[in-house]
Design a protein around this motif. Structure first.
Motif, short mmCIF file in Angstrom:
data_model
loop_
_atom_site.label_atom_id
_atom_site.label_comp_id
_atom_site.label_asym_id
_atom_site.label_seq_id
_atom_site.Cartn_x
_atom_site.Cartn_y
_atom_site.Cartn_z
N LEU A 219 52.35 28.88 21.60
CA LEU A 219 52.16 28.70 20.16
C LEU A 219 50.90 27.91 19.87
O LEU A 219 50.14 28.23 18.95
CB LEU A 219 53.39 28.01 19.56
N ARG A 220 50.63 26.87 20.63
CA ARG A 220 49.41 26.09 20.45
C ARG A 220 48.17 26.97 20.62
O ARG A 220 47.21 26.88 19.86
CB ARG A 220 49.35 24.93 21.46
N LEU A 221 48.20 27.84 21.62
CA LEU A 221 47.06 28.74 21.84
C LEU A 221 46.91 29.72 20.68
O LEU A 221 45.78 30.03 20.25
CB LEU A 221 47.25 29.50 23.15
N GLN A 222 48.02 30.20 20.16
CA GLN A 222 47.96 31.14 19.04
C GLN A 222 47.42 30.46 17.79
O GLN A 222 46.57 31.03 17.08
CB GLN A 222 49.35 31.72 18.77
N ILE A 223 47.88 29.24 17.52
CA ILE A 223 47.39 28.51 16.35
C ILE A 223 45.90 28.19 16.51
O ILE A 223 45.11 28.30 15.55
CB ILE A 223 48.20 27.22 16.13
N GLN A 224 45.50 27.81 17.70
CA GLN A 224 44.07 27.55 17.94
C GLN A 224 43.24 28.79 17.65
O GLN A 224 42.16 28.71 17.06
CB GLN A 224 43.87 27.11 19.40
N HIS A 225 43.76 29.95 18.06
CA HIS A 225 43.08 31.22 17.81
C HIS A 225 42.91 31.46 16.30
O HIS A 225 41.83 31.85 15.84
CB HIS A 225 43.91 32.35 18.44
N VAL A 226 43.96 31.18 15.54
CA VAL A 226 43.90 31.39 14.09
C VAL A 226 42.94 30.40 13.44
O VAL A 226 42.15 30.77 12.55
CB VAL A 226 45.31 31.27 13.48
N LEU A 252 52.19 21.13 17.47
CA LEU A 252 51.00 21.44 16.67
C LEU A 252 50.21 20.20 16.27
O LEU A 252 49.32 20.27 15.42
CB LEU A 252 51.40 22.24 15.43
N ALA A 253 50.53 19.08 16.88
CA ALA A 253 49.80 17.85 16.58
C ALA A 253 48.31 18.05 16.85
O ALA A 253 47.92 18.60 17.87
CB ALA A 253 50.34 16.70 17.43
N GLY A 254 47.50 17.61 15.90
CA GLY A 254 46.05 17.74 16.05
C GLY A 254 45.46 18.96 15.39
O GLY A 254 44.23 19.05 15.23
N PHE A 255 46.30 19.91 14.97
CA PHE A 255 45.80 21.10 14.29
C PHE A 255 45.94 20.92 12.77
O PHE A 255 46.92 20.32 12.30
CB PHE A 255 46.58 22.35 14.70
N PRO A 256 44.98 21.43 12.00
CA PRO A 256 45.06 21.32 10.53
C PRO A 256 46.01 22.36 9.96
O PRO A 256 45.61 23.31 9.27
CB PRO A 256 43.61 21.58 10.11
N VAL A 257 47.30 22.17 10.22
CA VAL A 257 48.31 23.14 9.83
C VAL A 257 49.41 22.45 9.03
O VAL A 257 49.91 21.40 9.44
CB VAL A 257 48.93 23.83 11.07
N GLU A 258 49.76 23.04 7.90
CA GLU A 258 50.90 22.55 7.12
C GLU A 258 52.14 23.33 7.54
O GLU A 258 52.14 24.56 7.54
CB GLU A 258 50.65 22.76 5.62
N ILE A 259 53.20 22.61 7.89
CA ILE A 259 54.45 23.26 8.30
C ILE A 259 55.38 23.32 7.09
O ILE A 259 55.67 22.30 6.46
CB ILE A 259 55.13 22.48 9.45
N ARG A 260 55.84 24.52 6.77
CA ARG A 260 56.71 24.70 5.61
C ARG A 260 58.02 25.38 6.02
O ARG A 260 58.04 26.28 6.86
CB ARG A 260 56.06 25.60 4.55
N GLN A 261 59.08 24.96 5.37
CA GLN A 261 60.35 25.68 5.43
C GLN A 261 60.54 26.24 4.04
O GLN A 261 60.92 25.54 3.10
CB GLN A 261 61.49 24.73 5.81
#
Length: 332
Positions: A219-226, A252-261
């Motif tokens: 998942l970290r690799l996929q998010i980095q790709h995005v 996902l620590a360190g990635f500029p990603v907002e986690i939503r439910q």
């Protein structure tokens, strides 16, 4: 039961199964008076809430509905069995083909027609399983004895030809009769709202609880790709209802990603939120297919991840189905 007329019985445990049942109810013309909906042991509170929302929105209010919750499952199941034993079932619509809970209905109660509706990409796997090995039972001898004591006899032989009501482009065969739909009820119910031009366009990522011990690492690799593909766009990670926020925050620590439910199925969220999405990404979430089918103008990307693809049965066929409706593939 309300009427002596033959029943159309719908059994669902997840939001997508309920959406699929709604489409099937419309397609087969199941009237309010002859419809029975069984909500069979949703896996958690989030699932229950999403299904309650969908039932109201998709027109199940006023229709006889039975909730089989975990806390009172066997007690309520026995009562349902006694009621159904006195009724004729015209069509039996099943959401989860491989669940023993759903199997109780299609092996324990006679119906004129058995119809399997969508349960995500598991539909594709089960379609092939029927051709390769038939329908294997998930009901143990111990459960059979328990069910028998409740008055439910697992006796029914599965029909030689089973109907699939699906959004996936599967082909009819001598064992499966396929009817493909493209969500007309959903489209009519959740008309796409006007997008708020003052909101910043987003990139969406669809979570899924797949991959075993490699999942979070990949998942970290996929998010980095995005992130590398969209360095200037906010990225929103939409949690699957079976994921936990704590695991995702660590991964996902360190990635500029907002986690939503989101609190409602992603297809509904996209239709009603008013937000604009530049694109959606995931490895092999069912929603890649449903989003592209419902919103054909949207850019949707399947991430080709070799570490996870080796674990997914019929991966090549699934990617081919994604591509057939315009989902693009991007590789890590």
């Amino acid at each position: 039961m309300k009427s002596a007329s033959p029943l159309n019985v719908f059994v669902a445990s997840t939001p997508l199964q309920l959406i699929s049942c709604s489409e099937a109810r419309h397609f087969y013309g199941s009237s309010r008076e002859t419809t029975l909906l069984i909500i069979a042991r949703p896996d958690n509170r989030e699932t229950e809430e999403q299904m309650a929302f969908l039932a109201e929105a998709l027109g199940w209010h006023g229709i006889e509905t039975i909730h089989l919750k975990k806390s009172s499952f066997y007690l309520r199941l026995g009562a349902v069995a006694r009621n159904l034993a006195r009724r004729t079932i015209k069509r039996l619509f099943i959401g989860n083909k491989s669940s023993w809970i759903h199997e109780v209905f299609y092996r324990g109660f006679d119906s004129e027609q058995l119809i399997f509706v969508d349960d995500g990409l598991a539909t594709v796997r089960y379609y092939h399983a029927i051709h390769d090995e038939g329908i294997a039972s998930r009901i143990s001898s111990g459960k059979k004895r328990l069910l028998s004591a409740m008055g439910i006899r697992i006796h029914r032989t599965v029909p030689d030809v089973i109907a699939f009501f699906t959004c996936f482009p599967l082909q009819s065969s001598d064992l499966v009769e396929v009817q493909v739909h493209d969500f007309p009820v959903f489209r009519d119910t959740f008309k796409t709202s006007a997008r708020d031009s003052d909101l910043t366009p987003l990139v969406g990522f669809l979570g899924q609880p797949f991959g075993g011990e490699d999942r979070l690492q990949q998942l970290r690799l996929q998010i980095q790709h995005v992130v590398e593909r969209h360095p200037d766009s906010p990225i929103v990670y939409f949690m699957h209802r079976k994921e936990t926020r704590a695991d995702l925050e660590r991964a996902l620590a360190g990635f500029p990603v907002e986690i939503r439910q989101a609190g409602r199925p992603i297809e509904v969220e996209v239709a009603l939120s008013g937000e604009t999405y530049i694109a959606f990404y995931s490895f092999a979430s069912t929603a890649l297919f449903t989003l592209k089918k419902i919103f054909p103008e949207m850019q949707v990307f399947q991430i080709d991840d070799s570490a996870l693809s080796a674990k997914l049965l019929y991966y090549g066929e699934i990617v081919g189905m994604f591509n057939s409706i315009g989902v693009e593939t991007t590789s890590l």
